[in-house]
Design an enzyme around this catalytic site. Structure first.
Site, mmCIF file in Angstrom:
data_model
loop_
_atom_site.group_PDB
_atom_site.id
_atom_site.type_symbol
_atom_site.label_atom_id
_atom_site.label_comp_id
_atom_site.label_asym_id
_atom_site.label_seq_id
_atom_site.Cartn_x
_atom_site.Cartn_y
_atom_site.Cartn_z
ATOM 1 N N GLN A 1 0.807 -1.224 0.000
ATOM 2 C CA GLN A 1 0.000 0.000 0.000
ATOM 3 C C GLN A 1 0.841 1.274 0.000
ATOM 4 O OE1 GLN A 1 -3.036 0.232 -0.687
ATOM 5 N NE2 GLN A 1 -3.521 -1.944 -0.586
ATOM 6 N N CYS B 1 -9.595 -8.851 2.269
ATOM 7 C CA CYS B 1 -8.564 -9.894 2.523
ATOM 8 C C CYS B 1 -7.764 -9.602 3.791
ATOM 9 C CB CYS B 1 -7.596 -10.050 1.343
ATOM 10 S SG CYS B 1 -8.381 -10.463 -0.201
#
Ligand SMILES: Cc1ncc(COP(=O)(O)O)c(C=O)c1O
Length: 399
Positions: free
Chosen positions: A194, A354
């Site tokens: 990320q 997830c």
């Protein structure tokens, strides 16, 4: 309508309505035009297999791969391009790192907010005799370095953690943790899924030994690309798969030189060519793109915080947040909210992303959360339209 035409060229129109793409944390979209062009060039003109054969096209394919490898190394401030191996995504890179360095009896320290890409292989390894210590993060996803470091002990083999949770968004201060790990003789694996491309990452200054990242998120490359950086402290790494590498073909053993050790089989030339073009694009425009994405993230936090019924997950200060904002709307199911937003032309993701652990931490395991993740091509108007859509849904589901 010049803006409409510009967006249409980017492929962002669905039927008569406009789609605002706010799912860049899953994969960035749109990609810069140069990415498509480089991929097309790789398929239509180069075509050959990199590192296989000595004809001109094979050599050009090899140069394309090397150029991208060198660009990744530069971005990471990692001296040697050879220490960057290509994978098909971040998950494969994380698996290559974990299964590459861990053996039964080894001790690993991680956090309780990890994505399944790291958590599931770690749990599998725990079933096979790796000892796991899971350090609790704060509710907003912050990892307290002191608390984390207390779990590192003599004989710890690896610390493995995310640079930013994909649900909570809190940036993790890796350096003090890495320093403590190295004092104990452990290695440091960072999941930069990320952050890479959006946040500065310097593997030497941050003392990262293994860094896994997708090519298809913040780096703006195509799907099917990922990278694993393997630093000089990693003296031995077992390959996840073995096979042809185009090198030392007379030997039955997998070569021990990097990146060949970790790259068996024909590489994804079109993907790597696209990623290379994306990295050149980032190199030219990176600072500007990064600050634009950060502004959009701040606008989303600001706007969402003014909508009744919205609870924003993650840290309060934007400076500690990666480019994503997850929120709940009262007790509403996040997938229903995401579907309602999709009907209004806002592409975003609900559910558990997830990362069930991060949702347990935030108390959102029952509802999940809606995640809005802007990218460098998200405009201020996109954000305002998305906020108006959230406000409209909020009036319906959490009046
Ligand atoms: C924190 C984190 N780690 C790992 C991954 C896995 O990335 P990939 O889909 O490239 O395997 C993701 C993807 O969402 C992620 O957010």
């Amino acid at each position: 309508m010049p803006q409409r035409n510009a967006s249409a060229r980017r492929g962002l129109y669905r039927g008569a309505g406009r789609t605002i793409y706010l799912d860049n944390a899953a994969t960035s979209f749109p990609k810069p035009q140069v990415v498509t062009e480089a991929m097309q060039d790789a398929v239509l003109r180069i075509g050959a297999s990199p590192g296989r054969g000595g004809h001109r096209l094979a050599l050009e394919a090899g140069r394309t791969v090397f150029g991208c490898r060198a660009a990744v190394a530069r971005l990471l401030m990692a001296g040697q391009p050879d220490r960057v191996a290509f994978t098909k995504n971040a998950t494969e890179a994380i698996n290559a790192a974990l299964f590459g360095v861990l053996r039964p009896g080894d001790h690993v320290v991680t956090t309780d907010i990890e994505h399944n890409a790291l958590w599931r292989p770690l749990r599998l390894l725990a079933d096979r005799g790796v000892e796991l210590t899971v350090v609790a993060a704060e509710e907003d996803g912050t990892v307290d370095p002191d608390r984390f470091c207390r779990a590192i002990r003599e004989g710890t083999r690896l610390v493995a953690l995310t640079h930013a949770s994909n649900v909570l968004g809190a940036l993790v201060d890796v350096r003090p943790i890495a320093q403590a790990a190295h004092r104990a003789g452990a290695l440091v694996l960072v999941d930069a899924a990320q952050t890479l491309g959006e946040q500065p990452v310097d593997v030497e200054a941050m003392e990262i030994d293994l860094l896994a990242a997708p090519g298809h998120k913040g780096l703006l490359g195509p799907q099917g690309t990922g990278v694993l950086y393997v630093g000089p402290r990693v003296q031995a790494i077992e390959p996840l798969i073995t096979g042809g590498t185009g090198s030392r073909s007379e030997e039955a053993e997998q070569p021990d030189v990097l990146p060949d050790r970790l790259e068996s089989g024909t590489l994804n030339l079109p993907g790597i060519a696209g990623l290379g073009a994306a990295l050149r694009y980032l190199d030219d425009t990176g600072e500007d793109l990064r600050s634009r994405t950060a502004r959009r993230t701040a606008e989303l936090v600001d706007g969402l915080s003014q909508i009744a019924g919205v609870r924003i997950l993650g840290p309060r200060e934007n400076a500690r947040r990666a480019a994503l904002v997850a929120f709940t709307l009262g007790e509403a199911d996040s997938e229903d909210v995401a579907a309602a937003l999709d009907r209004q032309g806002i592409a975003c993701r609900g559910g558990l992303h997830c990362a069930p652990q991060a949702h347990r931490k935030a108390g959102t395991i029952a509802t999940g959360a809606v995640r809005l993740s802007p990218g460098p091509f998200t405009s201020e108007q996109d954000v305002q339209e998305a906020l108006a859509a959230v406000a409209a849904v909020a009036r319906e589901v959490a009046p």
